[in-house]
Design a protein around this motif. Structure first.
Motif, PDB file in Angstrom:
ATOM      1  N   GLY A 216     -43.597 -34.742  14.467  1.00  0.00           N
ATOM      2  CA  GLY A 216     -45.003 -34.343  14.340  1.00  0.00           C
ATOM      3  C   GLY A 216     -45.593 -33.706  15.581  1.00  0.00           C
ATOM      4  O   GLY A 216     -46.752 -33.313  15.592  1.00  0.00           O
ATOM      5  N   ILE A 217     -44.812 -33.574  16.638  1.00  0.00           N
ATOM      6  CA  ILE A 217     -45.290 -33.011  17.908  1.00  0.00           C
ATOM      7  C   ILE A 217     -44.807 -31.567  18.013  1.00  0.00           C
ATOM      8  O   ILE A 217     -43.610 -31.305  17.849  1.00  0.00           O
ATOM      9  CB  ILE A 217     -44.783 -33.834  19.106  1.00  0.00           C
ATOM     10  N   PRO A 218     -45.699 -30.619  18.292  1.00  0.00           N
ATOM     11  CA  PRO A 218     -45.291 -29.209  18.389  1.00  0.00           C
ATOM     12  C   PRO A 218     -44.241 -28.978  19.473  1.00  0.00           C
ATOM     13  O   PRO A 218     -44.374 -29.453  20.596  1.00  0.00           O
ATOM     14  CB  PRO A 218     -46.586 -28.478  18.747  1.00  0.00           C
ATOM     15  N   ARG A 219     -43.199 -28.240  19.099  1.00  0.00           N
ATOM     16  CA  ARG A 219     -42.145 -27.872  20.048  1.00  0.00           C
ATOM     17  C   ARG A 219     -42.309 -26.441  20.550  1.00  0.00           C
ATOM     18  O   ARG A 219     -41.546 -25.989  21.391  1.00  0.00           O
ATOM     19  CB  ARG A 219     -40.772 -28.040  19.407  1.00  0.00           C
ATOM     20  N   GLU A 220     -43.283 -25.738  20.002  1.00  0.00           N
ATOM     21  CA  GLU A 220     -43.573 -24.375  20.437  1.00  0.00           C
ATOM     22  C   GLU A 220     -45.020 -24.341  20.919  1.00  0.00           C
ATOM     23  O   GLU A 220     -45.801 -25.255  20.658  1.00  0.00           O
ATOM     24  CB  GLU A 220     -43.360 -23.391  19.284  1.00  0.00           C
ATOM     25  N   GLY A 221     -45.367 -23.263  21.591  1.00  0.00           N
ATOM     26  CA  GLY A 221     -46.711 -23.137  22.128  1.00  0.00           C
ATOM     27  C   GLY A 221     -47.751 -22.923  21.045  1.00  0.00           C
ATOM     28  O   GLY A 221     -47.471 -22.405  19.970  1.00  0.00           O
ATOM     29  N   PHE A 222     -48.970 -23.328  21.340  1.00  0.00           N
ATOM     30  CA  PHE A 222     -50.085 -23.173  20.415  1.00  0.00           C
ATOM     31  C   PHE A 222     -51.368 -23.001  21.218  1.00  0.00           C
ATOM     32  O   PHE A 222     -51.437 -23.361  22.388  1.00  0.00           O
ATOM     33  CB  PHE A 222     -50.201 -24.385  19.472  1.00  0.00           C
ATOM     34  N   GLY A 223     -52.366 -22.440  20.586  1.00  0.00           N
ATOM     35  CA  GLY A 223     -53.663 -22.265  21.235  1.00  0.00           C
ATOM     36  C   GLY A 223     -54.760 -22.148  20.193  1.00  0.00           C
ATOM     37  O   GLY A 223     -54.499 -21.816  19.030  1.00  0.00           O
ATOM     38  N   PHE A 224     -55.973 -22.451  20.618  1.00  0.00           N
ATOM     39  CA  PHE A 224     -57.136 -22.430  19.742  1.00  0.00           C
ATOM     40  C   PHE A 224     -58.277 -21.689  20.412  1.00  0.00           C
ATOM     41  O   PHE A 224     -58.368 -21.670  21.646  1.00  0.00           O
ATOM     42  CB  PHE A 224     -57.613 -23.859  19.448  1.00  0.00           C
ATOM     43  N   SER A 225     -59.157 -21.131  19.601  1.00  0.00           N
ATOM     44  CA  SER A 225     -60.363 -20.532  20.158  1.00  0.00           C
ATOM     45  C   SER A 225     -61.141 -21.604  20.926  1.00  0.00           C
ATOM     46  O   SER A 225     -61.083 -22.792  20.607  1.00  0.00           O
ATOM     47  CB  SER A 225     -61.229 -19.924  19.046  1.00  0.00           C
TER      48      SER A 225
END
Length: 122
Positions: free
Chosen positions: A79-88
């Motif tokens: 359940g933990i992201p292994r790739e990058g992510f971003g939000f406004s």
């Protein structure tokens, strides 16, 4: 109408693609692909800047994923992201995704700018 320029900061590398989804359904921003009025797609991670033209002014939310292996999704482990992510609005990341209030932003008529800081857990 409005124009939005989004710059991407903090990319680990320029491999793969950036997947993005800009939605007016801010309360359900994580289900952006289900919004028929959303603007979504992908660009090469090396681009670094996205330009959205002819956007209706109002409240929006933006979600971005660094799909480094180009499989078209955010890879997770337990359940933990292994790739990058971003939000406004670059909210603080705690346990789980940020709330809609934390990512919602106003796009005014004319030109505006938003910077997305990519985050990596692993």
């Amino acid at each position: 109408m409005a124009e939005l320029t989004v710059s991407v900061a903090g990319l680990r590398d320029h491999k793969g693609n950036l997947l993005f989804c800009l939605t007016r359904r801010t309360a359900q921003y994580l289900d952006c692909d289900k919004d028929p009025g959303a603007v979504h797609g992908s660009v090469a991670a090396s681009v670094g800047t996205l330009d959205f033209q002819h956007v209706a002014p109002g409240e929006w939310a933006l979600l971005m994923i660094h799909d480094s292996n180009m499989n078209g999704k955010l890879d997770k482990r337990f359940g933990i992201p292994r790739e990058g992510f971003g939000f406004s609005r670059n909210p603080a990341i705690k346990f789980g995704a940020p709330s809609a209030d934390d990512v919602r932003f106003e796009i005014p008529a004319g030109e505006s700018h938003q910077q997305i800081k990519m985050r990596y857990i692993f």
